[in-house]
Design a protein around this motif. Sequence first.
Motif, short mmCIF file in Angstrom:
data_model
loop_
_atom_site.label_atom_id
_atom_site.label_comp_id
_atom_site.label_asym_id
_atom_site.label_seq_id
_atom_site.Cartn_x
_atom_site.Cartn_y
_atom_site.Cartn_z
N GLN A 162 -23.25 41.65 -112.58
CA GLN A 162 -23.07 40.74 -111.46
C GLN A 162 -22.85 39.32 -111.98
O GLN A 162 -23.45 38.91 -112.98
N PRO A 163 -21.99 38.55 -111.34
CA PRO A 163 -21.83 37.16 -111.74
C PRO A 163 -23.15 36.39 -111.63
O PRO A 163 -23.91 36.61 -110.68
N LEU A 164 -23.41 35.55 -112.59
CA LEU A 164 -24.61 34.73 -112.52
C LEU A 164 -24.43 33.64 -111.47
O LEU A 164 -23.32 33.15 -111.24
N GLU A 165 -25.54 33.28 -110.84
CA GLU A 165 -25.50 32.33 -109.73
C GLU A 165 -26.23 31.05 -110.11
O GLU A 165 -27.47 31.03 -110.14
N PRO A 166 -25.51 29.98 -110.42
CA PRO A 166 -26.17 28.71 -110.72
C PRO A 166 -27.04 28.28 -109.54
O PRO A 166 -26.65 28.42 -108.38
N LYS A 221 -29.93 29.65 -108.90
CA LYS A 221 -30.90 30.71 -108.66
C LYS A 221 -32.03 30.59 -109.68
O LYS A 221 -31.83 30.18 -110.82
N TYR A 277 -33.77 32.04 -112.10
CA TYR A 277 -33.92 33.08 -113.10
C TYR A 277 -35.08 32.72 -114.04
O TYR A 277 -35.57 31.60 -114.06
N ASP A 313 -33.83 38.26 -113.01
CA ASP A 313 -33.86 37.82 -111.61
C ASP A 313 -35.03 38.54 -110.97
O ASP A 313 -34.92 39.70 -110.56
N GLN A 336 -23.21 31.01 -121.20
CA GLN A 336 -23.57 31.67 -119.94
C GLN A 336 -24.98 31.31 -119.50
O GLN A 336 -25.23 31.04 -118.32
N GLN A 377 -25.38 27.88 -117.90
CA GLN A 377 -24.90 27.76 -116.53
C GLN A 377 -26.02 27.93 -115.50
O GLN A 377 -25.95 27.38 -114.40
N VAL A 378 -27.05 28.69 -115.86
CA VAL A 378 -28.13 28.96 -114.90
C VAL A 378 -29.47 28.40 -115.35
O VAL A 378 -30.48 28.54 -114.66
#
Length: 235
Positions: A89-93, A95, A97, A112, A220, A223-224
């Motif tokens: 799944q695409p990572l969601e900035p 969120k 984590y 997550d 990557q 980004q989060v």
Amino acid sequence: MAKYQAGKSPRNHKHRSLLLGVCSLVFLGVLLTGCFALGYHGVGAPGPTVPVKSEAPKDAQTPPEKQQSPVESLQQPKQEEATQPAAEQPLEPGKKYSILIDKSDHKLYLKDGDTVVRTWGCAIGKGGLGQKQRRGDNMTPTGTFTIDEIDDASGWTHDFGDGNGEIQGAYGPWFLSLDTEALSHGNWDGIGIHGTHDPNSIGTDASEGCVRLDNTNLQQLKQVAYIGMPVTIQD
């Protein structure tokens, strides 16, 4: 006196009439018996009921394709669902984590909640398993920490003391600093998650205590990543 032709006497004529009457009565009896056997109850009475098949309305007819029973549908392999596996799944900035690092497996897990959404190989300190005790022991500390800084490390250099001098890009593009004050009490610091100039070191005990990632994976993660992000490191 009347004359009769030969072979046609009055007595023979009576016998024939009597025989004809008997035959008529027998025929009538057989006919009545047959009628009652078939359910005849008189003129106008309803005859035996014959079931009539009713045709289903045309719009309710079963389509020509075979319909599956519930058991058959469960036995059929499920079609590939539109949603991707969690790890793809695409990572969601934005969120929240968290990170789990397993030193013995040389793995960094991005989570997550309780679900692992990314697994990356990493390098840990040259000291191997165990707790960090002091500055310079090359140990990666164990415990739960938080990210307190996210620094652009693309211009940083480092001298590893191997005679090669200052190495450009030794930390990769980013340095995610960990707040280890509660454990170190100020006796050591500078531990973080960063990239590397040596991707072959991933999966080994190679650093001076930090956790190394391949630069692509670090991008990557960055980004989060967020200030206050929990990071648990275990043996």
